[in-house]
Scaffold this motif. Structure first.
Motif, PDB file in Angstrom:
ATOM      1  N   ALA A 135       0.830  -1.202   0.000  1.00  0.00           N
ATOM      2  CA  ALA A 135       0.000   0.000   0.000  1.00  0.00           C
ATOM      3  C   ALA A 135       0.867   1.257   0.000  1.00  0.00           C
ATOM      4  O   ALA A 135       1.811   1.381   0.780  1.00  0.00           O
ATOM      5  CB  ALA A 135      -0.922   0.008   1.223  1.00  0.00           C
ATOM      6  N   HIS A 136       0.546   2.171  -0.925  1.00  0.00           N
ATOM      7  CA  HIS A 136       1.189   3.497  -1.008  1.00  0.00           C
ATOM      8  C   HIS A 136       2.702   3.415  -1.222  1.00  0.00           C
ATOM      9  O   HIS A 136       3.452   4.287  -0.782  1.00  0.00           O
ATOM     10  CB  HIS A 136       0.875   4.317   0.248  1.00  0.00           C
ATOM     11  CG  HIS A 136      -0.588   4.382   0.560  1.00  0.00           C
ATOM     12  ND1 HIS A 136      -1.499   4.979  -0.284  1.00  0.00           N
ATOM     13  CD2 HIS A 136      -1.297   3.888   1.603  1.00  0.00           C
ATOM     14  CE1 HIS A 136      -2.707   4.876   0.236  1.00  0.00           C
ATOM     15  NE2 HIS A 136      -2.621   4.212   1.371  1.00  0.00           N
ATOM     16  N   GLU A 147       0.314   0.028 -13.403  1.00  0.00           N
ATOM     17  CA  GLU A 147      -0.139   0.684 -12.179  1.00  0.00           C
ATOM     18  C   GLU A 147      -1.629   0.448 -11.947  1.00  0.00           C
ATOM     19  O   GLU A 147      -2.055   0.155 -10.826  1.00  0.00           O
ATOM     20  CB  GLU A 147       0.147   2.188 -12.239  1.00  0.00           C
ATOM     21  CG  GLU A 147      -0.219   2.926 -10.963  1.00  0.00           C
ATOM     22  CD  GLU A 147       0.192   4.391 -11.008  1.00  0.00           C
ATOM     23  OE1 GLU A 147       1.410   4.653 -10.983  1.00  0.00           O
ATOM     24  OE2 GLU A 147      -0.701   5.259 -11.091  1.00  0.00           O
ATOM     25  N   CYS A 184      -3.152  -1.769  -8.756  1.00  0.00           N
ATOM     26  CA  CYS A 184      -4.065  -1.135  -7.798  1.00  0.00           C
ATOM     27  C   CYS A 184      -5.518  -1.569  -7.986  1.00  0.00           C
ATOM     28  O   CYS A 184      -6.414  -0.963  -7.386  1.00  0.00           O
ATOM     29  CB  CYS A 184      -3.956   0.382  -7.915  1.00  0.00           C
ATOM     30  SG  CYS A 184      -2.329   1.040  -7.486  1.00  0.00           S
ATOM     31  N   ASP A 235      -7.500  -1.020 -10.329  1.00  0.00           N
ATOM     32  CA  ASP A 235      -8.278   0.143 -10.784  1.00  0.00           C
ATOM     33  C   ASP A 235      -8.877  -0.163 -12.163  1.00  0.00           C
ATOM     34  O   ASP A 235      -8.340   0.211 -13.200  1.00  0.00           O
ATOM     35  CB  ASP A 235      -7.375   1.379 -10.847  1.00  0.00           C
ATOM     36  CG  ASP A 235      -8.156   2.666 -11.041  1.00  0.00           C
ATOM     37  OD1 ASP A 235      -9.344   2.588 -11.425  1.00  0.00           O
ATOM     38  OD2 ASP A 235      -7.578   3.751 -10.824  1.00  0.00           O
ATOM     39  N   CYS A 273      -0.855  -7.638  -1.406  1.00  0.00           N
ATOM     40  CA  CYS A 273      -1.326  -6.818  -2.526  1.00  0.00           C
ATOM     41  C   CYS A 273      -2.776  -6.365  -2.413  1.00  0.00           C
ATOM     42  O   CYS A 273      -3.259  -5.641  -3.282  1.00  0.00           O
ATOM     43  CB  CYS A 273      -1.114  -7.560  -3.844  1.00  0.00           C
ATOM     44  SG  CYS A 273      -2.239  -8.951  -4.117  1.00  0.00           S
ATOM     45  N   ALA A 320      -7.904  -0.626  -1.312  1.00  0.00           N
ATOM     46  CA  ALA A 320      -7.429   0.299  -2.350  1.00  0.00           C
ATOM     47  C   ALA A 320      -5.942   0.529  -2.146  1.00  0.00           C
ATOM     48  O   ALA A 320      -5.540   1.259  -1.236  1.00  0.00           O
ATOM     49  CB  ALA A 320      -8.207   1.613  -2.278  1.00  0.00           C
ATOM     50  N   LEU A 321      -5.128  -0.058  -3.001  1.00  0.00           N
ATOM     51  CA  LEU A 321      -3.688  -0.125  -2.747  1.00  0.00           C
ATOM     52  C   LEU A 321      -3.011   1.242  -2.798  1.00  0.00           C
ATOM     53  O   LEU A 321      -2.112   1.523  -1.996  1.00  0.00           O
ATOM     54  CB  LEU A 321      -3.049  -1.080  -3.751  1.00  0.00           C
ATOM     55  CG  LEU A 321      -1.777  -1.787  -3.332  1.00  0.00           C
ATOM     56  CD1 LEU A 321      -1.982  -2.572  -2.058  1.00  0.00           C
ATOM     57  CD2 LEU A 321      -1.322  -2.719  -4.456  1.00  0.00           C
ATOM     58  N   GLY A 322      -3.371   2.068  -3.758  1.00  0.00           N
ATOM     59  CA  GLY A 322      -2.779   3.397  -3.835  1.00  0.00           C
ATOM     60  C   GLY A 322      -1.291   3.427  -4.130  1.00  0.00           C
ATOM     61  O   GLY A 322      -0.603   4.401  -3.785  1.00  0.00           O
ATOM     62  N   ALA A 323      -0.767   2.364  -4.752  1.00  0.00           N
ATOM     63  CA  ALA A 323       0.665   2.331  -5.089  1.00  0.00           C
ATOM     64  C   ALA A 323       0.900   3.119  -6.382  1.00  0.00           C
ATOM     65  O   ALA A 323      -0.018   3.319  -7.188  1.00  0.00           O
ATOM     66  CB  ALA A 323       1.143   0.893  -5.248  1.00  0.00           C
ATOM     67  N   ARG A 324       2.144   3.560  -6.582  1.00  0.00           N
ATOM     68  CA  ARG A 324       2.497   4.297  -7.791  1.00  0.00           C
ATOM     69  C   ARG A 324       3.678   3.623  -8.485  1.00  0.00           C
ATOM     70  O   ARG A 324       4.610   3.165  -7.838  1.00  0.00           O
ATOM     71  CB  ARG A 324       2.879   5.742  -7.471  1.00  0.00           C
ATOM     72  CG  ARG A 324       1.720   6.607  -7.021  1.00  0.00           C
ATOM     73  CD  ARG A 324       2.132   8.070  -6.922  1.00  0.00           C
ATOM     74  NE  ARG A 324       2.489   8.617  -8.223  1.00  0.00           N
ATOM     75  CZ  ARG A 324       3.719   8.920  -8.600  1.00  0.00           C
ATOM     76  NH1 ARG A 324       4.738   8.741  -7.782  1.00  0.00           N
ATOM     77  NH2 ARG A 324       3.947   9.418  -9.799  1.00  0.00           N
TER      78      ARG A 324
END
Length: 284
Positions: free
Chosen positions: A69-70, A108, A112, A114, A167, A278-282
């Motif tokens: 996360a993040h 990405e 995530c 998304d 994850c 909601a992972l919010g990774a970049r």
């Protein structure tokens, strides 16, 4: 970032090759997606090229947040583009214009969970959303498997959530192994496992045994059932086995048991549309 420079390849996994061939023989209707999965699993097995992209998890993440996360993940754009193009060529109907698809954005979005972003990427290149979603999830598998190997020591010692502690995905399988038959949940993306009590819904935390049950299709052996929850109408496939499946075997097992998904769907049960977290990774 080791991708452009990693040239050492691990020996082929012969057991993986045999299992893929068996799924192909028994379920020829799965071929459109099996080719994608086979490529993703082979790429994940040769994981040295992805290990350089594994991030350092933030030390201050919330208690219920997965390890990824993040996080900030650095990948080589050209290597990512080559990998995504390879998958797009294998996808049914070509998956759209590979040259116009942003590979890093695809990775990405898939990492995530998304789907809205993946659908927007598909529309931008005139591709089918379903194909791009599947390609995105397969593209993320080698990175997630590398994270599972490299970050195993960062996983929390206890985890009480139904979603993956690495994850944030919902499990695709409940596994009951050994003599004690303790329930282990398995992630189909990164392949890790984590325990959760049997009398508890993975999706809504329901613990009332009157609301929990299982389906046992007549054509199946006792080793396979479908766990169901009448509170949230969620379902999860379950397997009783002598030993735990290898991480690469989880998505193969999921693909080869689609008929169990059909049984659950026909009875009004379903899988959550959104990820557990909601992972919010970049990916940069």
């Amino acid at each position: 970032m080791l991708w452009p420079y990693a040239r050492l390849r691990r020996p082929r996994n012969l057991e993986l090759d045999q299992q893929v061939a068996e799924v192909r023989r028994r379920h020829p209707e799965s071929e459109p997606w099996l080719g994608l999965l086979e490529a993703a699993l082979e790429e994940a097995e040769d994981g040295a090229a992805w290990e350089g992209a594994v991030p350092t998890p933030p030390a201050d993440r919330p208690v219920k947040a997965p390890v990824l996360a993040h996080t900030e993940i650095a990948v080589d754009r050209r290597a990512a583009r080559r990998w995504v193009r390879r998958l797009l060529k294998l996808a049914p109907r070509g998956g759209g214009d590979a040259r116009g698809l942003d590979a890093v954005a695809l990775l990405e979005g898939a990492l995530c969970h998304d789907d809205a972003r993946l659908d927007a990427l598909a529309r931008a290149v005139g591709a089918g959303p379903e194909a791009v979603r599947v390609v995105g999830q397969m593209a993320a598998v080698p990175l997630l498997r590398a994270c599972a190997r490299m970050l195993s020591g960062a996983l929390p010692p206890t985890w009480w959530e139904g979603y993956c502690p690495l994850c944030g995905a919902w499990p695709v399988l409940a596994e009951y192994t050994g003599l004690e038959r303790k329930r282990q949940l398995r992630c189909g993306r990164c392949g890790i496992s984590w325990p959760l009590p049997a009398l508890r819904c993975v999706f809504c935390d329901e613990t009332n045994h009157e609301q929990l049950g299982y389906l046992a299709p007549e054509e199946e052996e006792q080793m396979r059932t479908i766990e169901v929850c009448r509170t949230c109408n969620g379902y999860l496939k379950a397997l009783t086995t002598v030993r735990a499946l290898a991480p690469w075997a989880i998505p193969l097992d999921d693909l080869s048991t689609v008929h169990l998904d059909v049984v659950a769907l026909e009875r009004g049960y379903q899988r959550p549309e959104r990820a557990g977290y909601a992972l919010g990774a970049r990916i940069a």
